[in-house]
Design an enzyme around this catalytic site. Structure first.
Site, PDB file in Angstrom:
ATOM      1  N   ASP A 307       0.864  -1.172   0.000  1.00  9.14           N
ATOM      2  CA  ASP A 307       0.000   0.000   0.000  1.00  9.14           C
ATOM      3  C   ASP A 307       0.912   1.238   0.000  1.00  9.14           C
ATOM      4  OD1 ASP A 307      -2.151   1.700   0.031  1.00  9.14           O
ATOM      5  OD2 ASP A 307      -3.224   0.656   1.612  1.00  9.14           O
TER       6      ASP A 307
HETATM    7  C1  BGC Z   1      -5.171   3.042   0.188  1.00  6.08           C
HETATM    8  C2  BGC Z   1      -5.460   1.975  -0.838  1.00  6.08           C
HETATM    9  C3  BGC Z   1      -5.411   2.567  -2.217  1.00  6.08           C
HETATM   10  C4  BGC Z   1      -4.071   3.223  -2.431  1.00  6.08           C
HETATM   11  C5  BGC Z   1      -3.904   3.824  -3.812  1.00  6.08           C
HETATM   12  C6  BGC Z   1      -3.912   3.821  -0.148  1.00  6.08           C
HETATM   13  O1  BGC Z   1      -3.714   4.888   0.689  1.00  6.08           O
HETATM   14  O2  BGC Z   1      -5.045   2.445   1.452  1.00  6.08           O
HETATM   15  O3  BGC Z   1      -6.711   1.379  -0.579  1.00  6.08           O
HETATM   16  O4  BGC Z   1      -5.665   1.580  -3.172  1.00  6.08           O
HETATM   17  O5  BGC Z   1      -3.899   4.255  -1.489  1.00  6.08           O
HETATM   18  O6  BGC Z   1      -4.664   4.944  -3.991  1.00  6.08           O
END
Ligand code: BGC
Length: 761
Positions: A307
């Site tokens: 993430d």
């Molecule tokens: C979130 C994810 C997301 C990613 C990309 C992160 O901060 O936890 O769910 O897919 O950002 O935007």
């Protein structure tokens, strides 16, 4: 009376069966071997690196991206040709139109198309309730609303439309669905989940994945799914985003892992790792979960992406790595294949540190090759090696009425009627209605976060033509019969949600002149850390507004527009009607009007237990001890509304619950049937729910567990026979040694109010 037989066969045991498990295809594998053997370590490392689009954009002298965003060719060449990065994600700070996407994707894909690099970029986006970062995309209810439909066919069609429109935008990879279990109502991302029950989440999750990826491989109208967020992210003990969860092995296996296992079996090709920590171990270094469970035990052949900035967080947030070098080693060696770095110069540092780690032997060549193989496999299976990709004109149905109708149907089947007293609903179309409340007149409240922008609170990007609740009511009744007074306003105060009462005199005057008040309450759009809150209670101003509405003596219907079940105990009794809208999307207001005026029947049911007290957060499957009271006056398990609850305009009677046998053993199947009769005055769709309770076990059994459900349409006066098939695997639980077992004994089956028993021999 006609009797229809609906065969609602339920055959899926999420923990045990295998469906379209992604299998290595020898032709693909040979091609990958060839590519990998021609790659330098630098090229391989590049494949594991993902950056955000903003890192490539032209910036002004203050370092800000110049709207609407323009790729800097020097930065692009540096990232793709020099560093060989494998992936790009996200939009800049706001949504793009199709032409802009075409432009971005064409540029990003050009180096591969021109033969300058060996593998294409895989572009990823969070199209979590429709393609929410493309202007004109079809916006559906957020996942919690989809779950409330209890209709996998709706979930699948949502997946298909979203996949189609994401591909129309040139993007192949969707960071969705969230398969985290919604068992922490304080959590800002509760609305992104499919609710509190592992069976419901698994069934709805599989349907979404099937819609995204298609049944027979990823075609030009499909996207690669990404299971999020492996695993345990949704249960932070503090309630705040990205804080630690403590999940015993038993609950990890019984509650949190099944939806991911089901998704792997369904063929989901990628997974994103939990940004928080479980039992003191950050998700990104959890070798047991990522490598052992997911890859080895379940045979997951796709790749795991980190993430946002999570490798770096191992150092500066979780403090399990002394520096970024240690952070990278620990995450890659735990099994994470791609790092969402995501900025410049951090991605350059990531690449050089990983190269150094391979040279030092801290990350083996085998591990690096395995990560690259997984990434290339997904790219090939996802059609990314096709040099003709990105053909805008192939998607004439983008934003079409046909797709909007599916989004409307989803909202119609999702919105849940929780209270209807004194026949307040359906409303009469000749009545004078006051539309009021902070969520009544802006699309941002219907859509929530991840809508046009990350937090979804910027009103400038609202979909043209989509209606607010006020607008939909005005269209239905005419301006002369529909007045409006906001009464209260939601806003952010020093980054926290806040509410203030506004123009209360106007509200009271207009209320006095109306026949009924439709009062729309709820939450300010937010997600992740910005969505952290300090209390689950609905704020005192909104409660005060409701009480002011009750004081007028007019009938009041509360519409809850919220991603979390905020505690509203103090205003439940005073309301004549209460409707849970969740975050129903761009067509939510149209759906509400159809439902409130009785043009359509309600058929949504709660996908979670709606708490009555913020100090009593329990779930429907609690063990018996949780429901014990200290006195007759104190009901310990006493939610506002139960999991699976939802009213409609019709009445339904369950009868004749019958089993094919009084006992089962070995590989026997038990057939469970029940008759469901529509005894009311309106056609209806009933969600028939099958629960099973293990009466005695060597470890405390759950009170009851959902083992099947089916949503059946039943016309007035008709009876549907609903059938479920149960086998021994459904009766298993995790015992004290951590093994899945079933134990002989009596089990109780319940459907509606009906109960019966059988024995497992
Ligand atoms: C979130 C994810 C997301 C990613 C990309 C992160 O901060 O936890 O769910 O897919 O950002 O935007």
């Amino acid at each position: 009376m006609p009797k229809i037989n609906f065969i609602a066969v339920l055959l899926i045991v999420f923990s045990f069966t295998a469906f379209a498990q992604v299998k290595s295809d020898p032709v693909i594998e040979d091609r990958i071997t060839e590519i990998i053997s021609s790659m330098s370590v630098k090229e391989k490392v590049g494949q594991t690196c993902q950056i955000t689009l903003d890192a490539l954009f032209v910036r002004d002298k203050d370092g800000k991206v110049e709207a609407p965003g323009q790729i800097d060719p020097v930065k692009l060449k540096e990232a793709i040709n020099e560093y060989g990065i494998g992936s790009i994600l996200n939009v800049s700070w706001h949504t793009f139109d199709l032409e802009m996407w075409d432009n971005v994707i064409s540029q990003v894909h050009a180096p591969f198309k021109n033969g300058e690099v060996k593998a294409p970029i895989i572009y990823g986006i969070d199209a979590i309730h429709g393609v929410n970062y493309t202007v004109g995309g079809t916006l559906f209810p957020q996942e919690i609303g989809l779950a409330a439909t209890w209709n996998p066919s709706i979930a699948m069609r949502f997946g298909e439309v979203t996949a189609y429109e994401t591909r129309a935008s040139g993007i192949h990879w969707n960071f969705s669905p969230v398969l985290d279990l919604g068992r922490q109502p304080l959590w800002s991302r509760n609305f992104e989940t499919l609710g509190e029950d592992p069976f419901l989440v698994s069934e709805m999750g599989k349907a979404i994945i099937c819609g995204y990826q298609g049944k027979g491989g990823i075609g030009s109208k499909h996207v690669i799914a990404c299971m999020k967020h492996f695993v345990g992210y949704s249960n932070p003990t503090s309630g705040r985003d990205r804080t630690p969860a403590w999940i015993p092995e038993k609950y990890m296996k019984e509650l949190y892992l099944p939806s991911f296992k089901a998704a792997v079996d369904e063929g989901a090709l990628t997974v994103m790792i939990n940004s928080g920590a479980v039992n003191g171990i950050p998700g990104h270094i959890n070798y047991n979960l990522i490598t052992k469970t997911l890859k080895e035990d379940w045979g997951f052949q796709g790749f795991a992406v980190s993430d946002w900035e999570d490798f770096i967080f191992l150092n500066n947030v979780h403090q399990t790595a002394e520096d970024n070098y240690q952070a990278i080693i620990s995450a890659i060696n735990a099994g994470v294949d791609m790092s969402m770095v995501p900025y410049n110069p951090h991605y350059k540092e990531y690449c050089s540190l990983l190269i150094k780690a391979v040279e030092n032997g801290d990350v083996t060549n085998e591990r690096l090759d395995d990560a690259v193989r997984r990434i290339l496999r997904v790219k090939m299976m996802g059609g990314l090696f096709d040099k003709k990709m990105n053909q805008l004109k192939k998607y004439p149905d983008f934003g079409s009425d046909k797709f909007k109708a599916i989004a409307l149907e989803s909202a119609l089947e999702s919105i849940t009627l929780l209270k209807n007293e004194g026949g307040v609903l359906p409303l009469s179309s000749s009545s004078k209605v006051l539309i009021a409340g902070p969520t009544s007149d802006n699309l941002i409240f219907l859509n929530g976060a991840w809508t046009h922008t990350w937090q979804g609170a910027n009103t400038n990007f609202n979909t043209v033509g989509a209606k607010t609740i006020r607008e939909a009511f005005t269209e239905k009744l005419g301006a002369e019969n529909c007045s409006f007074a906001q009464g209260a306003e939601l806003y952010l105060d020093k980054d926290f949600e806040a509410t203030r009462l506004v123009e209360m005199e106007d509200f009271k005057t207009k209320a006095g002149k109306s026949d009924v008040i439709v009062l729309c309450l709820g939450e300010y759009p937010s997600t992740e850390k910005p969505g952290d809150i300090r209390s689950l209670n609905l704020d005192s101003q909104q409660l005060e507004l409701a009480k002011a509405a009750y004081a007028t003596g007019k009938p009041v219907v509360l519409i809850m527009v919220e991603g979390r079940p905020r505690v509203i105990r103090d205003i439940v009794d005073g309301a004549d009607g209460i409707v849970q809208a969740y975050l129903p999307g761009d067509y939510g207001a149209d759906a509400l009007v159809k439902l409130l005026f009785g043009e359509e029947n309600f058929s949504g049911n709660l996908p979670y237990t709606y708490p009555k007290y913020d100090g009593v957060i329990e779930f429907y499957d609690h063990p018996r001890s949780v429901a014990r009271s200290k006195s007759n006056h104190f009901k310990a398990y006493n939610p506002q509304w139960d999991f699976g609850f939802g009213l409609g305009y019709s009445t339904v009677e369950y009868s004749n619950l019958r089993l094919s046998s009084e006992s089962i053993s070995g590989s026997d199947s038990l057939i469970i049937e029940v008759d469901v009769t529509n005894t009311g005055k309106m056609d209806t769709k009933e969600i028939v729910q099958l629960y099973v309770s293990d009466l005695f076990a060597s470890v405390i059994p759950t009170g009851k567990s959902l083992k099947g459900f089916d949503k059946v349409a039943i016309k007035i006066g008709e009876t549907a026979t609903v059938k479920f098939v149960l086998s021994e695997e459904y009766l298993q639980f995790v015992d004290a040694s951590g093994n899945w077992v079933s134990e002989p004994g009596d089990f109780e089956v319940s459907i509606g109010e009906l109960l019966t028993k059988f024995e497992l021999k």
